[in-house]
Design an enzyme around this catalytic site. Structure first.
Site, PDB file in Angstrom:
ATOM      1  CD  GLU A 121       1.258  -6.044   5.841  1.00 39.44           C
ATOM      2  OE1 GLU A 121       0.786  -6.009   4.697  1.00 39.44           O
ATOM      3  OE2 GLU A 121       2.045  -6.951   6.227  1.00 39.44           O
ATOM      4  N   GLY A 127       1.066  -5.554   0.893  1.00 37.15           N
ATOM      5  CA  GLY A 127       0.042  -5.831  -0.111  1.00 37.15           C
ATOM      6  C   GLY A 127       0.599  -6.366  -1.411  1.00 37.15           C
ATOM      7  CB  ALA A 141      -0.915   0.008   1.216  1.00 37.90           C
ATOM      8  CD  GLU A 149      -1.995  -8.591   2.410  1.00 38.75           C
ATOM      9  OE1 GLU A 149      -2.730  -9.033   3.305  1.00 38.75           O
ATOM     10  OE2 GLU A 149      -1.876  -7.372   2.160  1.00 38.75           O
TER      11      GLU A 149
END
Length: 259
Positions: free
Chosen positions: A132, A109, A64, A112
């Site tokens: 994170e 992300g 992100a 992910e």
């Protein structure tokens, strides 16, 4: 679609989706996420049999866009995360085969996204991680669920709790990455794999994915019943008839069925 994401077709039945923010290590900003979802939808409309997901420059995706995220209030942060989830879930739900081509770092992300793909090919020496915990958060786009299913609970927890990236070599050793290639050979190896996958029956591949992903959540006996229930459609398909004819005639099959 913005130039944050580029959709190209490097071969028949193949769609390449390229994250194109090299100055931000292909971080997932608000506009980038929307463009990514549009590209996935467009690849599906074009009936791609294989999607290659890759990044421009020295990163696959750094996750992100935290510079954008810092200036958001809570509703905006949640909306941004929902957009990332929407794009990643669209990848996971694709009927065609999806391949993450990890040319550089895949963090947060970014990893992910790769976890939502069916296969992952990585360049040697790149770093992968769910980082994170370094900023007081947790992976909120499927990472807590998909990583443990892929590499096991203990390894997944170590990666997430420490927030420390691992090398692509280690990732390969635990099954997080399917294949390693040198940085010079990564693109050609990915394209070669995509061409091979695109030569197979799209219908059969969609059934493979459904059986594996749904079956892994079921007791074995129920999964086996689901497998048997899928046989009539496949054994009665035009693609299967073509495969049998090609075998008898000693030629490559020409499958028409799409995912």
């Amino acid at each position: 679609m913005t130039q944050d994401v580029i959709l190209e077709s490097p071969g028949d039945g193949i769609a390449e989706i390229r994250l194109n923010r090299p100055e931000r290590m292909n971080a997932l900003g608000v506009e980038t996420v929307l463009a990514l979802r549009q590209a996935i939808d467009e690849a599906s409309r074009k009936r791609a049999r294989v999607i290659l997901l890759c990044g421009t420059g020295r990163a696959f995706c750094a996750g992100a866009d935290l510079k954008q995220r810092k200036g958001m209030d809570l509703p905006a942060r949640l909306a941004h995360n929902a957009g990332i989830n929407d794009a990643i879930n669209a990848l996971a739900a694709a009927k065609c085969v999806t391949v993450a081509v990890l040319n550089g770092v895949a963090l947060g992300g970014g990893l992910e996204m790769a976890l939502a793909c069916d296969l992952r090919i990585a360049a040697a020496g790149v770093s992968l991680g769910l980082t994170e915990s370094r900023i007081g958060a947790f992976p909120g786009a499927g990472g807590t669920q998909r990583l443990s299913r892929l590499v096991g609970t203990s390894r997944a927890l170590q990666m997430m709790l420490t927030g420390e990236p691992v090398s692509s070599e280690y990732a390969h050793s635990i099954g997080l990455v399917n294949e390693l290639a040198s940085s010079e050979e990564l693109s050609s190896r990915a394209l070669g794999l995509a061409r091979l996958l695109a030569s197979r029956s799209g219908n059969a591949q969609a059934v493979f994915k459904q059986l594996v992903y749904q079956g892994i959540e079921l007791p074995l006996a129920e999964g086996l019943r689901m497998e048997r229930a899928a046989l009539p459609d496949i054994l009665g398909s035009a693609d299967y008839a073509e495969g049998l004819a090609a075998f008898e005639e000693r030629r490559p099959p020409r499958f028409e069925g799409q995912a």
